[in-house]
Enzyme design. Structure first.
Site, short mmCIF file in Angstrom:
data_model
loop_
_atom_site.label_atom_id
_atom_site.label_comp_id
_atom_site.label_asym_id
_atom_site.label_seq_id
_atom_site.Cartn_x
_atom_site.Cartn_y
_atom_site.Cartn_z
N TYR A 184 0.85 -1.20 0.00
CA TYR A 184 0.00 0.00 0.00
C TYR A 184 0.89 1.25 0.00
CZ TYR A 184 -3.85 -3.22 0.51
OH TYR A 184 -4.75 -4.24 0.28
N ARG B 83 -6.38 -15.58 9.85
CA ARG B 83 -7.53 -16.44 9.52
C ARG B 83 -8.00 -17.31 10.69
NH1 ARG B 83 -4.83 -17.77 3.80
NH2 ARG B 83 -3.08 -17.60 5.27
C1 PHB Z 1 -7.36 -6.64 1.47
O1 PHB Z 1 -8.38 -5.98 1.61
O2 PHB Z 1 -7.29 -7.57 0.64
C2 PHB Z 1 -6.20 -6.32 2.28
C3 PHB Z 1 -6.25 -5.25 3.13
C4 PHB Z 1 -5.16 -4.92 3.88
C5 PHB Z 1 -4.03 -5.67 3.78
C6 PHB Z 1 -3.97 -6.76 2.96
C7 PHB Z 1 -5.06 -7.08 2.20
O3 PHB Z 1 -2.96 -5.34 4.48
#
Ligand code: PHB
Length: 360
Positions: free
Chosen positions: A179, A318
């Protein structure tokens, strides 16, 4: 000998055990990008975690990249998050909020007035995001101008202040998973010249300015950070991850942060990407503070890792979705519920707040 079930102090935050709930995007925010009543219940159910790291939350309207993620930029969102932090604290838990800017992983339909996403670059990512119209390719971004960076830093500062006003015990700066912050860090994405591009020092500048602002606002003892040196998610690796993240951690060390949270290997995937070694222990020796690891930890590996002193805490993602009482199950060696993978993103209570706990 230290175990996974022993208390630990992370800066100003005292935890009952060393099991963290990793930040998890669930796309169940209600109108106004606020956590709703289901989200209050979801976190309440998981409050026996030593630390909940609440889901990645955009710091401004421009920072969002997926449908229905809960934000932390306005007073209505602060009030809505208060309902979450109150129930978690009432159950004896601790909770921090992950501060998020997606950068170029967004779509014009999700941004105010159809704005284009902003990044270190104007090169589009090879990635999709989830919008009102389902999965769509991300939009072409525009490169932030250097004179826009101070405003961006202010957005992080306000988000940190809002998080504390919302009753969070602290924040986690999201510098992982390709990000915005990682779009500046990596030379595979950052094609800028000037103070925020080129050398490692320049590419790390945004991150360090964010850390300076957030710790200045709420204190280093309430600030953690998440890194993912070997994740390719939406961007290739840096040309020299060991040097880049080595420098980053060396610069982070003097801040005295509450913790550093590292995703080992490919986020949600293999812990040891083929032929791509990375020396995480070297980063830890540099950082010196509380060290949290994440990515595909089994019960045995987590127990061993903390017992051996290779990490101070382990974050589970998860397994915490499908097991609200994960701490108890790990302690007892109990069987874990199966994850309903089709209920991860969006939808209602199903696969969100209806996973069973062990019978009393
Ligand atoms: C996602 O929304 O797929 C997502 C969001 C934050 C992350 C990784 C994946 O750090």
């Amino acid at each position: 000998m230290t175990t996974l079930f022993d208390p630990i102090q992370l800066g100003d935050i005292a935890l009952a055990n060393r099991i963290a709930m990793a930040p998890l995007t669930r796309n169940r925010a209600v109108e106004g990008n606020k956590p709703g009543p289901m989200t209050v219940e979801y976190y309440r159910q998981r409050a026996t975690a030593g630390l909940i790291i609440a889901e990645a939350s955009p710091i401004s309207p421009t920072a969002q990249g997926y449908l229905d993620t809960p934000g932390i930029w306005n007073d209505e969102q602060v009030a809505a998050w208060q309902s979450v932090t109150q129930v978690v604290h009432a159950e004896g838990g601790k909770i921090v909020l992950q501060l998020w800017h997606v950068g170029r992983i967004s779509h014009t339909s999700l941004l105010p007035d159809g704005e284009v996403p902003v990044s270190s670059t104007d090169q589009v990512a090879n990635a999709s995001t989830f919008t009102r119209d389902g999965f769509v390719p991300v939009s072409q971004p525009r490169a932030l101008r250097d004179d826009e960076i101070p405003g961006l830093i202010e957005d992080y500062r306000r988000a940190a202040r809002n998080a504390i006003a919302a009753g969070f015990d602290g924040v986690e700066i999201h510098a992982a998973n390709t990000y915005l912050i990682e779009q500046f860090l990596r030379d595979s994405v950052n094609d800028r010249s000037g103070p925020y591009g080129g050398s490692i020092e320049n590419r790390a500048r945004l991150l360090l300015e964010v850390v300076q602002a957030v710790t200045g606002e709420i204190g280093a003892g309430r600030t953690g950070i998440r890194l993912s040196p070997m994740t390719t998610f939406t961007a290739p690796l840096d040309s020299n991850p060991q040097a880049l993240y080595g420098y980053v951690v060396e610069q982070l060390a003097p801040f005295g942060l509450a913790y550093l949270h590292v995703i080992e290997g490919e986020t949600g995937g293999t812990r040891t990407p083929d032929g791509k070694p990375f020396d995480y222990a070297a980063l830890r020796r540099t950082f010196k503070g509380p060290w949290m690891v994440n990515n595909g930890y089994s019960r045995d590996l987590a127990l061993q890792t903390v017992a051996d002193g290779q990490a101070d805490l382990v974050a589970f993602g998860r397994p915490f979705i499908s097991n609200p009482d994960l701490v108890r199950r790990l302690r007892d060696g109990a069987t874990l519920n199966e994850l309903r993978a089709d209920k991860l993103y969006g939808g209602g209570a199903e696969g969100y707040i209806d996973y069973p706990t062990l019978a009393a």
